[in-house]
Design a protein around this motif. Structure first.
Motif, PDB file in Angstrom:
ATOM      1  N   VAL A  92       9.620  -0.370   3.020  1.00 22.34           N
ATOM      2  CA  VAL A  92       8.506  -0.844   2.202  1.00 22.34           C
ATOM      3  C   VAL A  92       7.193  -0.626   2.943  1.00 22.34           C
ATOM      4  CG1 VAL A  92       9.858  -2.590   0.951  1.00 22.34           C
ATOM      5  CG2 VAL A  92       8.784  -3.182   3.133  1.00 22.34           C
ATOM      6  N   PHE A  93       6.095  -0.749   2.200  1.00 25.99           N
ATOM      7  CA  PHE A  93       4.773  -0.707   2.816  1.00 25.99           C
ATOM      8  C   PHE A  93       3.904  -1.768   2.151  1.00 25.99           C
ATOM      9  CE2 PHE A  93       4.612   2.077  -0.819  1.00 25.99           C
ATOM     10  CZ  PHE A  93       3.373   1.847  -1.388  1.00 25.99           C
ATOM     11  N   ALA A  94       2.878  -2.208   2.853  1.00 25.71           N
ATOM     12  CA  ALA A  94       2.026  -3.289   2.374  1.00 25.71           C
ATOM     13  C   ALA A  94       0.857  -2.737   1.567  1.00 25.71           C
ATOM     14  CB  ALA A  94       1.503  -4.107   3.557  1.00 25.71           C
ATOM     15  N   ARG A  95       0.621  -3.381   0.392  1.00 24.27           N
ATOM     16  CA  ARG A  95      -0.557  -3.065  -0.409  1.00 24.27           C
ATOM     17  C   ARG A  95      -0.944  -4.307  -1.205  1.00 24.27           C
ATOM     18  NH1 ARG A  95      -0.487   2.022  -4.378  1.00 24.27           N
ATOM     19  NH2 ARG A  95      -0.526   3.099  -2.359  1.00 24.27           N
ATOM     20  N   ASN A  96      -2.183  -4.705  -1.075  1.00 25.33           N
ATOM     21  CA  ASN A  96      -2.701  -5.858  -1.830  1.00 25.33           C
ATOM     22  C   ASN A  96      -1.825  -7.101  -1.667  1.00 25.33           C
ATOM     23  OD1 ASN A  96      -4.813  -4.245  -2.844  1.00 25.33           O
ATOM     24  ND2 ASN A  96      -3.544  -3.567  -4.570  1.00 25.33           N
ATOM     25  N   GLY A  97      -1.352  -7.293  -0.437  1.00 22.60           N
ATOM     26  CA  GLY A  97      -0.584  -8.492  -0.161  1.00 22.60           C
ATOM     27  C   GLY A  97       0.846  -8.473  -0.640  1.00 22.60           C
ATOM     28  N   MET A  98       1.357  -7.295  -1.032  1.00 22.60           N
ATOM     29  CA  MET A  98       2.736  -7.191  -1.511  1.00 22.60           C
ATOM     30  C   MET A  98       3.463  -6.083  -0.761  1.00 22.60           C
ATOM     31  SD  MET A  98       2.556  -7.716  -5.633  1.00 22.60           S
ATOM     32  CE  MET A  98       1.802  -6.116  -5.870  1.00 22.60           C
ATOM     33  N   TRP A  99       4.793  -6.205  -0.697  1.00 23.72           N
ATOM     34  CA  TRP A  99       5.630  -5.158  -0.126  1.00 23.72           C
ATOM     35  C   TRP A  99       6.131  -4.266  -1.260  1.00 23.72           C
ATOM     36  CZ3 TRP A  99       4.986  -4.631   4.754  1.00 23.72           C
ATOM     37  CH2 TRP A  99       4.830  -5.732   5.595  1.00 23.72           C
ATOM     38  N   LEU A 100       5.655  -3.015  -1.274  1.00 20.53           N
ATOM     39  CA  LEU A 100       6.026  -2.066  -2.320  1.00 20.53           C
ATOM     40  C   LEU A 100       6.991  -1.022  -1.774  1.00 20.53           C
ATOM     41  CD1 LEU A 100       2.575  -1.437  -4.058  1.00 20.53           C
ATOM     42  CD2 LEU A 100       4.381  -3.031  -4.736  1.00 20.53           C
ATOM     43  N   THR A 101       7.784  -0.443  -2.684  1.00 18.86           N
ATOM     44  CA  THR A 101       8.744   0.595  -2.322  1.00 18.86           C
ATOM     45  C   THR A 101       8.118   1.971  -2.484  1.00 18.86           C
ATOM     46  OG1 THR A 101      10.616  -0.768  -2.993  1.00 18.86           O
ATOM     47  CG2 THR A 101      10.991   1.609  -2.898  1.00 18.86           C
ATOM     48  N   ALA A 102       8.315   2.833  -1.509  1.00 15.44           N
ATOM     49  CA  ALA A 102       7.813   4.196  -1.615  1.00 15.44           C
ATOM     50  C   ALA A 102       8.543   4.931  -2.733  1.00 15.44           C
ATOM     51  CB  ALA A 102       8.019   4.931  -0.293  1.00 15.44           C
ATOM     52  N   GLY A 103       7.838   5.845  -3.400  1.00 12.13           N
ATOM     53  CA  GLY A 103       8.474   6.584  -4.477  1.00 12.13           C
ATOM     54  C   GLY A 103       7.584   7.675  -5.016  1.00 12.13           C
ATOM     55  N   GLU A 104       8.061   8.361  -6.049  1.00 13.04           N
ATOM     56  CA  GLU A 104       7.329   9.479  -6.634  1.00 13.04           C
ATOM     57  C   GLU A 104       6.054   9.039  -7.344  1.00 13.04           C
ATOM     58  OE1 GLU A 104      10.042  11.481  -9.172  1.00 13.04           O
ATOM     59  OE2 GLU A 104      11.360  12.151  -7.551  1.00 13.04           O
ATOM     60  N   TRP A 105       5.896   7.751  -7.553  1.00 13.34           N
ATOM     61  CA  TRP A 105       4.717   7.250  -8.269  1.00 13.34           C
ATOM     62  C   TRP A 105       3.431   7.367  -7.461  1.00 13.34           C
ATOM     63  CZ3 TRP A 105       2.390   3.145  -5.823  1.00 13.34           C
ATOM     64  CH2 TRP A 105       3.168   2.441  -4.907  1.00 13.34           C
ATOM     65  N   GLY A 106       3.518   7.659  -6.152  1.00 16.02           N
ATOM     66  CA  GLY A 106       2.297   7.904  -5.399  1.00 16.02           C
ATOM     67  C   GLY A 106       2.083   7.012  -4.199  1.00 16.02           C
ATOM     68  N   GLY A 107       3.084   6.240  -3.821  1.00 18.96           N
ATOM     69  CA  GLY A 107       2.905   5.403  -2.636  1.00 18.96           C
ATOM     70  C   GLY A 107       3.866   5.837  -1.549  1.00 18.96           C
ATOM     71  N   PRO A 108       3.527   5.653  -0.266  1.00 16.56           N
ATOM     72  CA  PRO A 108       2.287   5.039   0.221  1.00 16.56           C
ATOM     73  C   PRO A 108       1.163   6.053   0.410  1.00 16.56           C
ATOM     74  CG  PRO A 108       3.770   5.440   2.044  1.00 16.56           C
ATOM     75  CD  PRO A 108       4.504   5.893   0.814  1.00 16.56           C
ATOM     76  N   LYS A 109      -0.044   5.510   0.596  1.00 21.95           N
ATOM     77  CA  LYS A 109      -1.203   6.344   0.901  1.00 21.95           C
ATOM     78  C   LYS A 109      -1.416   6.377   2.417  1.00 21.95           C
ATOM     79  CE  LYS A 109      -3.525   5.005  -3.403  1.00 21.95           C
ATOM     80  NZ  LYS A 109      -4.714   4.335  -3.988  1.00 21.95           N
TER      81      LYS A 109
END
Length: 315
Positions: free
Chosen positions: A229-246
């Motif tokens: 996961v990576f942190a964005r706006n105080g949340m842990w998001l999953t990397a994927g084809e949608w464009g994260g992480p930056k």
């Protein structure tokens, strides 16, 4: 009061206690009643089913409501194309296990045809409105079951159990009807439909306690596991084809779980060591943030994000 009278009163009280419903039994009974009311009032109902916990509980309740007969409704999933693979796998297994019919409205199809455009932030949740409303119109669904609960978010708290939508699937608060004594009015004009929320009066904790009581299987991502996961706006998001992480958003392995599931681009995980139902229930009971408030970036786009989507026909 005489001893005889006291004994008789105690006996009556004990008998009453034996027949009293627990709060989960009462919620289940209400939801089963709602499913049966819809079956009796409408011609072409459909259940929105994503493979998330609320839609899983809805399906479980529908199976109970009509057993031993099959569920008399089809299922509909609006697939953003960025759904968690574990959840899609569960969705397909559930459909096959119960011999159900599933309609899938694909956001990717609309993007490929040029009807919709990708957002700069990669989030596709707001793009679900058109596929959902067109699927309702195409299949002439007149009642659409959703898993929304009033405790999730303030716009959802305004909803009736039977929520009337116009021919454009839009919600008008002035046209909503009172629901006294669990009496539901499903009257609608041609082209209109009713969104139905059997879990309206449930809380997140109720849902988890019911899952534990009923032994309902869930996708594994609802329980603590190691994930990149990576942190964005105080949340842990999953990397994927949608464009994260930056750039500047390093990926790390953490032990997390999901309280709610949706589009990967806007659904955050929470740090957790809850690997069992009991541990999840303890964790939820101690939380002071709603699941959407804690983990859904799409609800944080503006103060009225969900209200806007309701008016457009999404929720």
């Amino acid at each position: 009061m005489s001893d005889t009278g006291s004994t008789a009163f105690a006996a009556v009280a004990d008998t009453a206690d034996q027949y009293a419903l627990s709060h989960l039994d009462a919620l289940e009974s209400e939801a089963v009643h709602i499913f049966r009311e819809v079956a009796g009032e409408f011609e072409r109902p459909v259940i929105l089913f994503s493979g998330g916990k609320d839609s899983i509980v809805m399906l479980h309740l529908a199976l109970k409501a009509f057993a031993p007969a099959p569920v008399p409704f089809t299922l509909l999933h609006v697939d953003t194309g960025h759904n968690f693979p574990e959840v899609l796998e569960y969705r397909d297994r559930a459909v096959a296990r119960h011999g159900l019919r599933l309609h899938v409205a694909s956001v990717q199809d609309y993007i490929d045809r040029g009807v919709l455009r990708e957002r700069p932030d990669g989030t596709r949740n707001p793009l679900q409105t058109v596929p959902l409303t067109e699927a309702i119109q195409e299949h002439r669904f007149d009642a659409v079951f959703g898993g929304g609960r009033r405790d999730e978010e303030k716009a959802r708290a305004k909803e009736r159990v039977f929520s009337l939508r116009d021919e454009f699937s839009q919600w008008d608060p002035r046209r909503q009807r009172p629901e006294l004594w669990n009496l539901y009015n499903g009257r609608h004009a041609p082209g209109e439909h009713v969104r139905v929320f059997p879990l309206s009066n449930w809380t997140e904790l109720d849902v988890w306690q019911y899952i534990a009581r009923e032994g309902i299987e869930l996708p594994e991502i609802y329980f603590a596991h190691e994930r990149e996961v990576f942190a964005r706006n105080g949340m842990w998001l999953t990397a994927g084809e949608w464009g994260g992480p930056k750039d500047g958003e390093p990926v790390e392995v953490r032990q997390v779980r999901y309280r709610t599931v949706g589009d990967m681009s806007c659904t955050g995980a929470v740090d957790s060591d809850a690997t069992t139902l009991d541990a999840v229930i303890v964790e939820i009971a101690a939380s002071r943030l709603t699941e959407r408030g804690a983990t859904r970036a799409d609800d944080k786009m503006s103060e009225a994000a969900m209200e806007d989507r309701k008016r457009e026909g999404y929720f």
